[in-house]
Scaffold this motif. Structure first.
Motif, mmCIF file in Angstrom:
data_model
loop_
_atom_site.group_PDB
_atom_site.id
_atom_site.type_symbol
_atom_site.label_atom_id
_atom_site.label_comp_id
_atom_site.label_asym_id
_atom_site.label_seq_id
_atom_site.Cartn_x
_atom_site.Cartn_y
_atom_site.Cartn_z
ATOM 1 N N LEU A 4 1.025 -1.244 -0.087
ATOM 2 C CA LEU A 4 0.138 0.123 -0.094
ATOM 3 C C LEU A 4 0.665 1.127 0.010
ATOM 4 O O LEU A 4 0.525 2.302 -0.657
ATOM 5 N N SER A 5 1.939 1.198 0.838
ATOM 6 C CA SER A 5 2.857 2.294 0.825
ATOM 7 C C SER A 5 4.356 1.872 1.500
ATOM 8 O O SER A 5 4.204 0.906 2.383
ATOM 9 N N ARG A 6 5.132 2.893 1.250
ATOM 10 C CA ARG A 6 6.625 2.585 1.658
ATOM 11 C C ARG A 6 7.019 4.004 2.374
ATOM 12 O O ARG A 6 6.776 4.772 1.485
ATOM 13 N N HIS A 7 7.828 3.898 3.295
ATOM 14 C CA HIS A 7 8.279 5.203 3.968
ATOM 15 C C HIS A 7 9.848 4.927 4.497
ATOM 16 O O HIS A 7 9.736 3.856 5.273
ATOM 17 N N PRO A 8 10.319 5.665 4.138
ATOM 18 C CA PRO A 8 12.002 5.593 4.690
ATOM 19 C C PRO A 8 11.976 6.150 6.044
ATOM 20 O O PRO A 8 11.439 6.910 6.253
ATOM 21 N N THR A 9 12.848 5.379 6.970
ATOM 22 C CA THR A 9 12.915 5.896 8.363
ATOM 23 C C THR A 9 14.224 5.650 8.748
ATOM 24 O O THR A 9 15.103 5.279 7.890
ATOM 25 N N SER A 10 14.683 6.253 9.795
ATOM 26 C CA SER A 10 16.217 5.989 10.351
ATOM 27 C C SER A 10 16.412 4.628 10.529
ATOM 28 O O SER A 10 17.775 4.246 10.574
#
Length: 53
Positions: A4-10
């Motif tokens: 559904l979605s992808r989100h870069p994080t630390s």
């Protein structure tokens, strides 16, 4: 499984997915050099219930 979605994080990449049964999951794909690469299931909802009618 559908992304559904992808989100870069630390910590890596957080991926929201939907299973064929309709449940939504949240997965963490850590940014690491370890082999083999792995992902962590953070949360998984119950299967979707069809609407009446």
């Amino acid at each position: 499984m559908t992304v559904l979605s992808r989100h870069p994080t630390s910590q890596g990449e957080v991926v929201y997915t939907r299973c064929l049964c309709g449940s939504v999951g949240v997965r963490l794909r850590p940014s690491t050099t370890k082999r083999p690469p792995h992902e962590v299931l953070l949360a998984q909802g119950p299967p979707a219930v069809p609407l009446p009618g």
